[in-house]
Design a protein around this motif. Structure first.
Motif, short mmCIF file in Angstrom:
data_model
loop_
_atom_site.label_atom_id
_atom_site.label_comp_id
_atom_site.label_asym_id
_atom_site.label_seq_id
_atom_site.Cartn_x
_atom_site.Cartn_y
_atom_site.Cartn_z
N ARG A 762 0.84 -1.21 0.00
CA ARG A 762 0.00 0.00 0.00
C ARG A 762 0.87 1.25 0.00
O ARG A 762 0.62 2.20 -0.75
N ASP A 763 1.90 1.25 0.84
CA ASP A 763 2.81 2.40 0.88
C ASP A 763 3.55 2.58 -0.44
O ASP A 763 3.91 3.71 -0.81
N ASP A 764 3.76 1.46 -1.16
CA ASP A 764 4.44 1.52 -2.45
C ASP A 764 3.49 1.92 -3.58
O ASP A 764 3.93 2.14 -4.72
N GLY A 765 2.16 1.94 -3.28
CA GLY A 765 1.17 2.22 -4.31
C GLY A 765 0.96 1.06 -5.26
O GLY A 765 0.56 1.25 -6.42
N VAL A 766 1.17 -0.17 -4.78
CA VAL A 766 1.06 -1.36 -5.62
C VAL A 766 -0.27 -2.06 -5.36
O VAL A 766 -0.54 -2.46 -4.23
N PRO A 767 -1.12 -2.23 -6.38
CA PRO A 767 -2.36 -2.99 -6.19
C PRO A 767 -2.04 -4.48 -6.06
O PRO A 767 -0.98 -4.94 -6.50
N LEU A 768 -2.97 -5.23 -5.48
CA LEU A 768 -2.72 -6.64 -5.19
C LEU A 768 -3.80 -7.53 -5.80
O LEU A 768 -4.93 -7.10 -6.02
N ILE A 769 -3.42 -8.78 -6.07
CA ILE A 769 -4.38 -9.78 -6.51
C ILE A 769 -4.14 -11.06 -5.73
O ILE A 769 -3.10 -11.22 -5.07
N VAL A 770 -5.09 -11.97 -5.81
CA VAL A 770 -4.98 -13.30 -5.20
C VAL A 770 -5.20 -14.32 -6.30
O VAL A 770 -6.11 -14.17 -7.13
N LEU A 771 -4.39 -15.37 -6.33
CA LEU A 771 -4.57 -16.49 -7.24
C LEU A 771 -5.08 -17.68 -6.43
O LEU A 771 -4.64 -17.91 -5.30
N ARG A 795 -7.39 -5.99 -5.29
CA ARG A 795 -8.33 -5.46 -6.28
C ARG A 795 -9.04 -6.56 -7.05
O ARG A 795 -10.14 -6.36 -7.58
N ALA A 796 -8.42 -7.74 -7.16
CA ALA A 796 -9.00 -8.82 -7.96
C ALA A 796 -8.57 -10.16 -7.40
O ALA A 796 -7.48 -10.30 -6.84
N VAL A 797 -9.44 -11.16 -7.57
CA VAL A 797 -9.11 -12.55 -7.29
C VAL A 797 -9.26 -13.31 -8.60
O VAL A 797 -10.26 -13.12 -9.31
N ILE A 798 -8.30 -14.14 -8.93
CA ILE A 798 -8.39 -15.00 -10.11
C ILE A 798 -8.40 -16.44 -9.62
O ILE A 798 -7.41 -16.91 -9.04
N ALA A 799 -9.53 -17.11 -9.80
CA ALA A 799 -9.69 -18.48 -9.30
C ALA A 799 -10.25 -19.37 -10.40
O ALA A 799 -10.76 -18.89 -11.42
N GLU A 800 -10.16 -20.69 -10.17
CA GLU A 800 -10.75 -21.63 -11.13
C GLU A 800 -12.26 -21.68 -11.00
O GLU A 800 -12.97 -21.85 -11.98
N SER A 801 -12.78 -21.57 -9.77
CA SER A 801 -14.23 -21.49 -9.54
C SER A 801 -14.46 -20.92 -8.16
O SER A 801 -13.57 -20.89 -7.31
N TYR A 802 -15.71 -20.44 -7.95
CA TYR A 802 -16.07 -19.77 -6.70
C TYR A 802 -17.30 -20.42 -6.08
O TYR A 802 -18.17 -20.93 -6.79
N GLU A 803 -17.37 -20.35 -4.75
CA GLU A 803 -18.64 -20.61 -4.09
C GLU A 803 -19.52 -19.37 -4.23
O GLU A 803 -19.03 -18.23 -4.29
N ARG A 804 -20.84 -19.59 -4.26
CA ARG A 804 -21.80 -18.53 -4.59
C ARG A 804 -21.68 -17.32 -3.67
O ARG A 804 -21.58 -16.17 -4.14
N ILE A 805 -21.70 -17.51 -2.36
CA ILE A 805 -21.80 -16.39 -1.44
C ILE A 805 -20.54 -15.53 -1.49
O ILE A 805 -20.60 -14.30 -1.54
N HIS A 806 -19.37 -16.19 -1.50
CA HIS A 806 -18.14 -15.40 -1.45
C HIS A 806 -17.93 -14.61 -2.74
O HIS A 806 -17.44 -13.47 -2.69
#
Length: 894
Positions: A762-771, A795-806
């Motif tokens: 955050r201090d570096d101004g770098v956005p984050l993602i989750v795989l 800012r984004a999650v990249i997944a193979e599939s998701y559960e509905r609620i999350h």
């Protein structure tokens, strides 16, 4: 509006009700073919048609439902009410209070922020099993509960007076889903509108995924995140795609020796294997007539475990019997009977079957005694395979630090002076707990009968087993007492510890110090057995690596055995005082015996007495001082703090910023649960959250749990991805750690807690993602799993599939859920998590796909097209506004 001339009247018991008749559509649609659950959704749109939120086209879409069509048509749904428990309810009320503040900041009217539909919050998730094995356990745990949670309870008491349509069920009353089933639900709801009393199906959403338990009563409802529930409370329709409906035909009846728990574990395994995420599931067939309402509720409860939106049974004669049995008013029961018959919602044997997208078959005669584990509810194991399953999985369960898969044992001297041997497979927690089974008199009585027969044979509890009994309502202890079974449960130290969720939510409390130290010093694979619905890693207790779901009588059996590496179908549980072996078959009650005791000892007056003053609370609740102001004066509290979600909000949303030069905060595998993302249990002293609490004057002994601290974002953001069993491929160790890349030089990356890395980024101004892999975000409807993700800067999650609620919760917090191309994963694409990511234009959330470019440090790149899982126009609006609540705030100020 009434485009279909559906409004009519229904007279019941001398009263006249306005209704929206489904048969008004019969000249254009064959409504009778629709599954029960879709008829309820159809009535909802038909009754609420206003030309804006609910349109004639919505009615026509549901009435003309194509069973085989892939979900693509958006429909609205406005539930009659909202149900909350305190872990999820406290942050929801915190958000509402903050929303009032934000309304004033934007020049609006704070009083406009008020629930428009009835809301019930049941305080049931806070009590911990500190004291056990003593007849004073209930009193001691209740006292400790108020000491720990006084600030939270004062906040909820204030909310009860400050908000309209908001009721609170005080502590020590029961689990929200059992209270909902036994008291709050009506099957047919009524409300006054424009001088008329309308009758319509009882529907709800809840801030707990097991809201589906009430599906057993024919009430359509499911779990949503707290942020979705808040929007529903404020009158926002829930947007959903017209779903497919999977029918499950039940035939036959349960064999002797099998329980409703065994049935639901089989259903969970079957439907999770089939894949029903996003589907509605409906049960039908001749077998449902032989299932008690409690058995149906047990199945409905586990809907989140097999992934469906709901798991519903229709209203029938058993429903009416249960309503009468639990003390509902005669006029309410007569209305349910008349209304559901009039609307084609009442099921009778021999009725024509509805049309389903797919029909699955299950013979109840095939059900066998089972458990599930050691990490997931869908991993069913028949009881005769339990020992071999544990033995085969020991190497995987053992911590890597042990360096060997050889079984380990160690001698421990207890505080009493007794020496015992702990080993891999030792059962250190045996808990009769949770909503799943404690609503079911048959399995609770069976547990009592197993205890009775065991005590009569002279068996005792091994002293390393922490035992507890946490019923879902006070009715349970009433009928166990009446049946004369309480003394036998007490003799095995299954003393009452509280009325609440306890062990199933992670409130199992600490193990005795000498037991805990022996487990951790020797890297033992210790086990828990509980009658719950969740056994995810790190959830039950930090000291147990293997956790198994089982019926209450099997919990008693495993407590007596004290170990998992035993075949209860052939090995003796223990020896009696004469040295003779005692087998499970010798102390297991027959179905006939259980039915007889239930019939003799469970009485309707127990329900009416237990719920006569359900909202009053004890003297401790009544003694809480309640300010009279309708605006909250935020105290300096480590429990409740104004959240930052509305800071700097403007009347109009800014365009969604591009995601460029992003780093991976976490690279995760399959079946990452919301417990992995936002744990509910113990807070470690050396974790970022533990350090922050100590810096603010809170000693480790007073940490309470993450669940209890959900009203304070400072604790919760530090606890995001802090599960002790989280496996981040960017880190060298288990737990909430990652590598922080200060530059493009991969070798210079520093390993640290995930929160600390997020702060640096955050201090570096770098956005984050989750795989992530498949089934990302399965488990509890935990809004902090999305809130914490947002506050970490993801800012984004990249997944193979998701559960509905999350998936919907991520959108509700302005985080975009992306999906890898069909059939591919991060590993297939050669990703390591060390890359720098650029995402293409999201078009303010309207893009259906986006190009993702992952640039490697040493040169080269991976480019792929990711699907944008923002599925409906409403979700696009939420994402564009930065979240659901921001959209609601702007709507209220329009």
């Amino acid at each position: 509006m009434d485009s279909f001339n559906a409004k009519s009247t229904l007279e019941v018991s001398g009263r006249e009700y306005s209704v929206a008749r489904l048969d008004a559509l019969s000249d254009r649609f064959d409504v009778s073919r629709l599954p029960y659950c879709l008829k309820v959704l159809l009535e909802n749109s038909l009754r609420l048609e206003d030309g804006t939120s609910f349109r004639a086209a919505d009615v026509e879409a549901i009435a003309g439902w194509d069973a085989q069509a892939e979900p693509s048509v958006e429909i609205p749904f406005q539930p009659a009410r909202v149900l909350m428990q305190d872990f999820t309810g406290v942050p929801a009320v915190v958000d509402l209070v903050a929303l009032r503040d934000a309304m004033e900041d934007l020049g609006g009217d704070p009083s406009a922020v008020n629930p428009l539909v009835p809301v019930d919050l049941v305080i049931d998730h806070s009590v911990q099993v500190d004291a056990f094995g003593t007849n004073r356990a209930f009193a001691l745990n209740a006292e400790r509960d108020y000491e720990r949670n006084g600030e939270r309870y004062a906040f909820l008491r204030w909310g009860q007076t400050a908000f309209e349509n908001f009721r609170v069920v005080p502590p020590a009353t029961g689990i929200c889903h059992q209270v909902n089933l036994e008291y709050l639900s009506k099957c047919v709801w009524t409300s006054d509108r424009s001088g008329e009393t309308w009758a319509y199906p009882d529907t709800l959403v809840g801030t707990d995924s097991h809201t589906t338990m009430v599906n057993g009563l024919g009430v359509l409802g499911w779990g949503v995140g707290g942020i979705e529930a808040e929007a529903a409370m404020l009158g926002q329709p829930i947007s959903m795609l017209l779903p497919q409906v999977v029918g499950v035909r039940l035939e036959g009846e349960l064999p002797d020796g099998a329980t409703a728990t065994d049935l639901v574990l089989t259903v969970t395994e079957m439907l999770r294997e089939r894949g029903v995420v996003g589907n509605l599931v409906e049960f039908f067939g001749s077998g449902i007539s032989d299932l008690s309402l409690a058995d149906r509720a047990t199945i409905g409860n586990m809907s989140p475990e097999f992934g469906s939106t709901c798991a519903i049974f229709p209203v029938d004669a058993e429903t009416l019997r249960y309503l009468e049995f639990t003390g509902r008013a005669t006029e309410e029961i007569e209305l349910v009977d008349a209304y559901t018959r009039e609307q084609g919602l009442f099921h009778s044997p021999g009725d024509a079957e509805a049309e389903y997208s797919e029909v699955l078959e299950l013979e109840l005669d095939s059900i066998v005694p089972s458990i599930a584990g050691p990490k997931r509810p869908q991993d069913r194991i028949s009881l005769d395979q339990a020992k071999s399953s544990f033995d085969a999985g020991l190497a995987e369960l053992a911590p890597a630090s042990r360096g060997s898969d050889t079984a380990v044992a160690t001698e421990v001297q207890l505080a009493s002076g007794e020496k015992v041997t702990l080993q891999d497979g030792s059962v250190v927690i045996a808990a009769i707990t949770s909503c799943t089974n404690t609503s079911n008199p048959a399995v609770m009585v069976a547990a009592g009968l197993v205890a009775k027969k065991a005590v009569e044979r002279g068996l005792t509890r091994p002293h390393w087993v922490k035992t507890s009994l946490a019923p879902g309502s006070t009715v349970v202890t009433d009928y166990l007492e009446r049946a004369g079974l309480t003394p036998f449960l007490d003799a095995l130290q299954f003393d009452l510890v509280g009325y609440g969720c306890t062990t199933c939510i992670g409130n199992s409390g600490p193990l005795p110090q000498e037991i805990s130290e022996a487990i951790n010093q020797n890297d033992l694979v210790a086990c828990s057995v509980l009658s719950g619905n969740r056994n995810f890693e790190g959830r039950i207790n930090p000291d147990t690596r293997a956790n198994y779901l089982a019926s209450p009588p099997l919990v008693v059996a495993y407590a007596l055995a004290g170990r998992m590496d035993i075949d209860l179908t052939s090995d003796p549980i223990a020896n009696d005082p004469d040295g003779d072996p005692v087998y499970l078959s010798e102390i297991w009650p027959s179905t006939e015996e259980v039915t007889r005791v239930v019939g003799e000892c469970v009485r309707a007056d127990m329900f009416t007495r237990s719920y006569a003053d359900v909202f009053t609370g004890d003297e401790r609740w009544q003694a809480i001082d309640v300010p009279s102001e309708d605006r909250y004066d935020w105290p300096d509290s480590t429990y409740v703090k104004r959240p930052p979600f509305f800071e700097g909000i403007t009347r109009d949303p800014a365009p969604v910023a591009p995601i460029e030069e992003a780093r991976v905060l976490a690279f995760l595998g399959d079946s990452v649960t919301t417990d992995h993302i936002s744990p509910a249990g113990a807070i470690k002293a050396d974790s970022p959250a533990g350090i922050w609490l100590q810096e603010h004057g809170v000693e480790p002994s007073e940490f309470n749990s993450y669940g209890a601290r959900r009203g304070n974002y400072e604790v919760m953001v530090r606890g995001t991805f802090a599960n002790v069993r989280l496996r981040n491929r960017l880190a060298s160790r288990e737990g909430g750690f990652t590598r922080y890349f200060a530059s493009a030089e991969v070798d210079s990356a520093e390993e640290m807690p995930i929160y600390d890395a997020a702060v640096r980024y955050r201090d570096d101004g770098v956005p984050l993602i989750v795989l992530a892999g498949r089934e990302y975000g399965s488990g509890s409807s935990r809004d902090w799993a999305a809130k914490g993700t947002n506050l970490l800067g993801v800012r984004a999650v990249i997944a193979e599939s998701y559960e509905r609620i999350h998936r919907s919760n991520l959108i509700g917090m302005g985080v975009v859920p992306l999906q890898f191309p069909a059939g591919s994963s991060a590993a297939d694409l050669g990703l390591t998590g060390e890359e720098i990511f650029d995402l293409g234009d999201l078009a303010d959330g309207e893009a259906k796909s986006v190009t993702v470019t992952a640039r490697r440090a040493g040169g080269g790149e991976v480019v792929f097209e990711a699907t944008v899982r923002i599925d409906t126009p409403n979700e696009v609006s939420y994402f564009r506004n930065g979240g659901i609540l921001q959209r609601v705030l702007r709507d209220l100020n329009a």
